[in-house]
Enzyme design. Structure first.
Site: not given
Length: 536
Positions: A137, A196, A198, A290
């Site tokens: 994105d 995520d 990371d 979430d």
């Protein structure tokens, strides 16, 4: 950059053009660059049965601690997540086949894209049965090119990997996941794992999580816990670790065992795709998609499992500015969601006990009452009583409740006991940000929809700290740092320090010490002297 995700297992090869145009109506269309997956043969490997979760004395101890914590009105809030990596794992349980797809969403996070893609590509799973889907994105052309080159590198090394880029970036993380789940080949898969940007799953992540779905058709989510490569980097990361250790060790485990519901952490979890579809899929109505999908799945009867012994490595924000933005989103989003889903919770068919847990403990206590309690009592009411001789607060309000709250929160991370006092002071300081976020989310103010990608340093292990230090030395002449000024925190610092002086003159010793150190805490945060400074 957004999260890495697992690749889907497929049963047939799909071919198509490199560009996909999606049109819902003449005024609402989007175009996606799509690099088609290569052909693969699927193995008929079985997946060993997952280990049963331990229900030992340690868990019972944490249950008691949680109840005591709630009685004091001191449950900490959930810490977690940003644009992230999504992945899906497909398995045909009845036939013993396991088809998996990995999806990696990213957004301008050049610090972590290599380690995230690498971790997903190195998962211990048959290569011919994995499809890695990178959902980029990023709106920075340079970052896009870097990620695309990384995808080609792994593809040349034999990975079955796809690069997708959204031209119209609506809906942030939820929009990115929704776009990925709308791909035609998703209908052939059964599971999706989300990470995520990371997050770096260990090679055996799928083998530890996917088997729990076997012979359990009601199971919708398997959630793993987080571990942190930089928890000892500075005082800010140490204090964050205290909160998150309690969240995973106590809140997630207890809620999972007794209520069969906990807030999906947005990452390091594996979903059954049928559960997502049955619950309405990814919605773009809040900044906590979430939590939104977890609530809706629970209301539709899907069960969840939390695995405290399965960890996924990630980073903690190292600067106060990054942490502050993260916490604002994590506290405004739940209030947005509460307004939207309260009627559905009340009308749902789940038990009254579970409804009460979701409304009063999951939403109101942790997301509304706690920020309001800390901010109004310790930052407003207590200092103001120093200027009104007739107004007094008993010592147990000023001393014993905060001390008990801090003690209970720090128990799951005993190595953090030396930081119990800084933790208490910092949590009260953060109540300003959390209270503001709670109000903006509850009343749908403009800042409630603010989404800022949490800044990452790109550390894949503790050993990277040395490399980063060397890199800083090489670039110290080119890089500058500056401290931000936070006006609200400085104003409260002035109020608290003035109140502490007034307390000293009035011979209210216990109030003096608390107000003095709390005022100094606000002063440090106000001048951005905690955590890493911002690079320019």
């Amino acid at each position: 950059m957004a999260p890495t995700s697992f690749h889907w297992w497929r049963t047939e090869t799909h071919r198509g053009t490199p560009v996909v145009v999606k049109m819902e109506n003449p005024n609402n269309w989007s175009m996606v660059e799509l690099e088609g997956p290569s052909e693969d043969n699927f193995l008929n490997d079985g997946v060993s049965k997952g280990r049963d979760r331990d229900k030992n004395a340690k868990q019972l101890t944490w249950v008691l601690l949680l109840k005591a914590h709630r009685a004091a009105g001191c449950i900490t809030s959930i810490a977690p997540a940003t644009f992230f990596l999504a992945s899906a794992v497909r398995r045909r349980l009845s036939s013993g086949r396991t088809d998996t797809e990995k999806t990696i969403p990213m957004c301008n996070e050049r610090e972590v894209y290599q380690q995230s893609i690498g971790a997903v590509c190195n998962l211990n799973w048959p290569k011919s049965k994995i499809l890695i889907q990178v959902l980029d994105d990023s709106d920075d052309p340079t970052t896009q090119l870097m990620i695309k080159d990384e995808v080609h590198k792994w593809k040349n090394e034999g990975a079955n990997i796809v690069y997708r880029h959204r031209v119209i970036r609506d809906g942030y993380k939820a929009g990115n996941l929704k776009s990925a789940m709308s791909c035609s080949y998703v209908k052939d898969y059964e599971f999706v794992a989300i990470f995520d940007a990371d997050f770096q799953p260990t090679p055996d992540f799928l083998r530890k999580t996917v088997p729990h779905f076997k012979d359990n058709e009601e199971l919708g989510l398997v959630q793993a816990r987080w571990s942190f490569v930089n928890k000892d980097e500075n005082l800010l990361t140490r204090l964050q670790h205290v909160n998150l250790a309690f969240h995973f060790e106590v809140e997630q485990q207890v809620n999972g065992i007794f209520f069969n519901f906990f807030g999906f952490n947005g990452t390091a979890g594996v979903w059954r795709i049928k559960a997502l579809e049955d619950s309405g899929g990814w919605l773009e109505r809040t900044t906590v998609e979430d939590m939104d999908i977890a609530v809706r799945a629970h209301l539709h009867g899907w069960k969840m499992i939390f695995l405290n012994d399965v960890e996924c490595q990630c980073e903690l924000p190292e600067s106060y500015e990054a942490y502050r933005k993260q916490q604002h989103r994590w506290h405004s989003g739940p209030m947005q969601l509460f307004r939207l889903c309260l009627p559905d919770i009340i009308k749902s068919k789940i038990s009254i006990w579970k409804k009460a847990n979701m409304i009063f403990l999951f939403f109101l206590l942790r997301k509304l009452i706690l920020p309001f309690y800390s901010f109004t009592l310790f930052c407003i009411i207590l200092p103001m009583t120093m200027f009104v001789p007739e107004a007094t607060l008993p010592p147990w309000v000023v001393c014993y409740i905060p001390a008990t709250m801090s003690f209970l929160n720090i128990l799951p991370s005993p190595k953090s006991f030396p930081f119990i006092v800084p933790y208490l002071l910092f949590e009260n300081t953060m109540s300003v940000t959390k209270f503001n976020a709670m109000v903006s989310g509850l009343f749908q103010l403009g800042s409630a929809y603010e989404w800022v990608v949490t800044k990452k340093s790109g550390r894949s292990s503790d050993g990277d700290l040395v490399a980063l230090m060397d890199d800083d030395d090489l670039n110290k002449k080119e890089r500058k740092t500056h401290n931000r000024i936070y006006t609200k925190e400085l104003m409260l610092a002035f109020l608290l320090l003035t109140a502490s002086a007034r307390s000293l003159l009035s011979a209210q010793g216990i109030h003096f010490y608390f107000l003095l150190f709390q005022g100094l805490s606000f002063l440090l945060v106000g001048f951005d002297l905690i955590g890493q400074q911002i690079s320019t």
